[in-house]
Motif scaffolding. Structure first.
Motif, PDB file in Angstrom:
ATOM      1  N   TYR A   1     -50.280   1.096 -12.501  1.00 31.05           N
ATOM      2  CA  TYR A   1     -51.189   1.528 -13.562  1.00 31.05           C
ATOM      3  C   TYR A   1     -51.466   3.027 -13.538  1.00 31.05           C
ATOM      4  O   TYR A   1     -52.352   3.510 -14.234  1.00 31.05           O
ATOM      5  CB  TYR A   1     -52.539   0.801 -13.440  1.00 31.05           C
ATOM      6  CG  TYR A   1     -52.503  -0.692 -13.676  1.00 31.05           C
ATOM      7  CD1 TYR A   1     -51.365  -1.319 -14.166  1.00 31.05           C
ATOM      8  CD2 TYR A   1     -53.614  -1.470 -13.416  1.00 31.05           C
ATOM      9  CE1 TYR A   1     -51.337  -2.683 -14.383  1.00 31.05           C
ATOM     10  CE2 TYR A   1     -53.602  -2.837 -13.633  1.00 31.05           C
ATOM     11  CZ  TYR A   1     -52.461  -3.446 -14.105  1.00 31.05           C
ATOM     12  OH  TYR A   1     -52.428  -4.794 -14.321  1.00 31.05           O
TER      13      TYR A   1
ATOM     14  N   LEU B   1     -62.164  -0.040 -20.567  1.00 30.10           N
ATOM     15  CA  LEU B   1     -60.915  -0.642 -20.118  1.00 30.10           C
ATOM     16  C   LEU B   1     -61.055  -1.170 -18.693  1.00 30.10           C
ATOM     17  O   LEU B   1     -60.541  -2.239 -18.360  1.00 30.10           O
ATOM     18  CB  LEU B   1     -59.785   0.395 -20.182  1.00 30.10           C
ATOM     19  CG  LEU B   1     -59.618   1.141 -21.508  1.00 30.10           C
ATOM     20  CD1 LEU B   1     -58.443   2.102 -21.428  1.00 30.10           C
ATOM     21  CD2 LEU B   1     -59.432   0.160 -22.658  1.00 30.10           C
TER      22      LEU B   1
ATOM     23  N   TYR C   1     -57.228   4.620 -11.714  1.00 25.03           N
ATOM     24  CA  TYR C   1     -56.627   3.525 -10.949  1.00 25.03           C
ATOM     25  C   TYR C   1     -56.075   3.964  -9.601  1.00 25.03           C
ATOM     26  O   TYR C   1     -55.399   3.185  -8.931  1.00 25.03           O
ATOM     27  CB  TYR C   1     -55.493   2.896 -11.766  1.00 25.03           C
ATOM     28  CG  TYR C   1     -55.897   2.493 -13.165  1.00 25.03           C
ATOM     29  CD1 TYR C   1     -56.475   1.247 -13.407  1.00 25.03           C
ATOM     30  CD2 TYR C   1     -55.726   3.367 -14.237  1.00 25.03           C
ATOM     31  CE1 TYR C   1     -56.852   0.883 -14.681  1.00 25.03           C
ATOM     32  CE2 TYR C   1     -56.109   3.005 -15.522  1.00 25.03           C
ATOM     33  CZ  TYR C   1     -56.678   1.764 -15.738  1.00 25.03           C
ATOM     34  OH  TYR C   1     -57.070   1.414 -17.010  1.00 25.03           O
TER      35      TYR C   1
ATOM     36  N   ARG D   1     -55.602  13.029 -14.892  1.00 22.22           N
ATOM     37  CA  ARG D   1     -54.684  11.996 -14.431  1.00 22.22           C
ATOM     38  C   ARG D   1     -53.891  12.501 -13.232  1.00 22.22           C
ATOM     39  O   ARG D   1     -53.639  13.712 -13.105  1.00 22.22           O
ATOM     40  CB  ARG D   1     -53.734  11.582 -15.551  1.00 22.22           C
ATOM     41  CG  ARG D   1     -54.409  10.808 -16.680  1.00 22.22           C
ATOM     42  CD  ARG D   1     -53.376  10.219 -17.623  1.00 22.22           C
ATOM     43  NE  ARG D   1     -53.997   9.660 -18.815  1.00 22.22           N
ATOM     44  CZ  ARG D   1     -53.327   9.017 -19.768  1.00 22.22           C
ATOM     45  NH1 ARG D   1     -52.020   8.829 -19.655  1.00 22.22           N
ATOM     46  NH2 ARG D   1     -53.948   8.540 -20.834  1.00 22.22           N
TER      47      ARG D   1
ATOM     48  N   SER E   1     -50.266   5.628 -14.778  1.00 16.91           N
ATOM     49  CA  SER E   1     -50.201   6.414 -16.014  1.00 16.91           C
ATOM     50  C   SER E   1     -51.097   5.866 -17.116  1.00 16.91           C
ATOM     51  O   SER E   1     -51.144   6.419 -18.210  1.00 16.91           O
ATOM     52  CB  SER E   1     -48.747   6.476 -16.517  1.00 16.91           C
ATOM     53  OG  SER E   1     -48.263   5.183 -16.830  1.00 16.91           O
ATOM     54  N   ARG E   2     -51.799   4.782 -16.828  1.00 14.85           N
ATOM     55  CA  ARG E   2     -52.697   4.232 -17.850  1.00 14.85           C
ATOM     56  C   ARG E   2     -53.924   5.113 -18.038  1.00 14.85           C
ATOM     57  O   ARG E   2     -54.375   5.775 -17.098  1.00 14.85           O
ATOM     58  CB  ARG E   2     -53.183   2.848 -17.425  1.00 14.85           C
ATOM     59  CG  ARG E   2     -52.221   1.716 -17.627  1.00 14.85           C
ATOM     60  CD  ARG E   2     -52.977   0.398 -17.484  1.00 14.85           C
ATOM     61  NE  ARG E   2     -52.133  -0.769 -17.621  1.00 14.85           N
ATOM     62  CZ  ARG E   2     -52.606  -2.008 -17.728  1.00 14.85           C
ATOM     63  NH1 ARG E   2     -53.917  -2.226 -17.685  1.00 14.85           N
ATOM     64  NH2 ARG E   2     -51.785  -3.021 -17.854  1.00 14.85           N
ATOM     65  N   PRO E   3     -54.520   5.105 -19.241  1.00 12.22           N
ATOM     66  CA  PRO E   3     -55.791   5.813 -19.422  1.00 12.22           C
ATOM     67  C   PRO E   3     -56.909   5.106 -18.663  1.00 12.22           C
ATOM     68  O   PRO E   3     -57.051   3.884 -18.740  1.00 12.22           O
ATOM     69  CB  PRO E   3     -56.018   5.759 -20.940  1.00 12.22           C
ATOM     70  CG  PRO E   3     -55.220   4.576 -21.408  1.00 12.22           C
ATOM     71  CD  PRO E   3     -54.030   4.507 -20.492  1.00 12.22           C
TER      72      PRO E   3
END
Length: 408
Positions: free
Chosen positions: A136, A145, A130, A101, A138-140
């Motif tokens: 976004y 998804l 992303y 990340r 910090s989103r997985p």
């Protein structure tokens, strides 16, 4: 055998699918891939499989699929001494790749600025879900998804059912191709100028880019596609484009002159649909009418008749059936390598053919830390320092005999 990239060395910090597939492609072309892994654990994919089945009793098929032609260096990235060791390697590598990340590698001291200070010609590629900023960030960034977010799942499946994700890691694999594209482009630029550079790829951009045909239509007409309620194969297509039943399975029929298809099926009543707008507006009804006719045929007889009429068609096969497909066998796509623990492993071989520098499988997927001491010695790390790193538990050298014993 000569390989096109056999003068390129890659420090590969990536895990799971997107990054490892990219470095496997580079490794197939001869690049020296050094896979950096956590001592004792390694890549998370080593712990994941389908239906709790393990190749040779010990190895994850998910990991084996994306990690051939690599060597594994198991080292604790958080320790200062380990960081200095990685910096020593970085002086003589061409590419660094990771798919953590955003911000993780920088906090550990492995960002682009850290490596470019050591080696100004280095090419540094970060792959994320992303991008490295935005709401976004910090989103997985996981494949399914992204399929949902980018409209792919909503465009797949029947209209009277839920959105359907594609039955493979499509976003990750498209992202991997973007990584390879970026790295090869940067290598060419460095050959011309001597300059390294930073590359950033992400799954969101990759998956939207590869739906550009659909997105251009939707964006310019301000209208969504509507999924059909039948097995029409694309939400924007008319009949007969889709999948149809036969006595012993299913066949696919693509873009074909409708009247010619009707002639093969032998029911002229279907000609009442032979109008472009009707074939779209009533496509579910048309599909059902065609399916009633195709269901009277065996797969072989129907395909023979359709192909003789130059109608685009094909079989619907399971994965097991594909293994024995005559064209797959002819192309030699199913290959086998010998793994240190799992034994013989069947894999799909390289997809690109080259006359002068053909890709090949020269190494099986490694065990965690299988090549740690070998790699460090090659980069000039003194034996005493290697011993110290090992004694402090900062590196790991795989014990192949122990792994085989566990399998037995």
């Amino acid at each position: 055998m000569t390989h096109a990239l056999d003068d390129i060395t890659v420090l590969d910090f990536s895990h799971l699918l997107q990054g490892p597939f990219a470095t496997q492609l580079l490794g197939d072309a001869g690049a020296k891939i050094i896979k950096i892994e956590r001592p004792g654990k390694g890549d998370l994919f080593r712990t994941m499989t389908f239906k709790n089945r393990w190749v040779g009793g010990t190895e994850s098929p998910n990991f084996l699929a994306w990690n051939r032609n690599k060597r594994s260096l198991a080292i604790d990235l958080k320790a200062d001494e380990s960081r200095e060791t990685i910096y020593e390697l970085a002086k003589n590598v061409d590419v660094v790749l990771h798919n953590f990340r955003p911000g993780v590698m920088e906090r550990l001291g492995y960002g682009y600025d850290d490596f470019s200070r050591i080696n100004p010609g280095i090419i540094y590629c970060s792959a994320s879900g992303y991008g490295d900023s935005g709401p976004y960030v910090s989103r997985p960034g996981q494949d399914m998804l992204l399929q949902g977010l980018t409209g792919l799942a909503a465009a797949t499946g029947r209209g009277d059912g839920p959105p359907v994700p594609v039955g493979a890691g499509f976003a990750d694999q498209i992202g991997a191709l973007n990584i390879v594209y970026g790295i090869l482009t940067a290598l060419h630029w460095r050959e011309r100028t001597g300059e390294g550079q930073e590359i950033k790829v992400d799954l969101l951009s990759a998956l939207l880019q590869h739906q550009n045909q659909e997105m251009v239509w939707v964006m310019n007409f301000g209208e969504n596609f509507e999924r059909p309620n039948s097995s029409i194969g694309h939400p924007g297509m008319d009949a007969p484009f889709g999948v149809y039943p036969v006595k012993d399975g299913w066949v696919s029929i693509a873009m074909s002159p409708f009247a010619r298809l009707v002639d093969v099926l032998g029911n002229d009543d279907l000609l009442k649909y032979n109008d472009p707008q009707t074939l779209y507006d009533d496509r579910d009804e048309v599909w059902a009418a065609i399916a009633e006719e195709t269901g009277k045929w065996s797969m072989k007889d129907l395909l023979d008749a359709l192909l003789a009429a130059d109608i685009w068609c094909g079989e619907i096969k399971s994965h097991l059936e594909v293994m024995d497909d005559p064209q797959v066998r002819h192309r030699g796509l199913v290959q086998t390598y010998e793994h240190a623990s799992a034994g013989p492993v069947k894999v799909i071989g390289p997809a690109v053919r080259m006359s002068k520098t053909p890709p090949s499988i020269d190494r099986p997927a490694p065990m965690v830390g299988q090549h740690t001491e070998e790699i460090l010695a090659e980069f000039g790390i003194a034996p005493e320092r290697i011993r110290q790193l090992r004694d402090r538990g900062l590196i790991e050298q795989a014990d192949i005999a122990e792994r085989k014993a566990k399998a037995d």
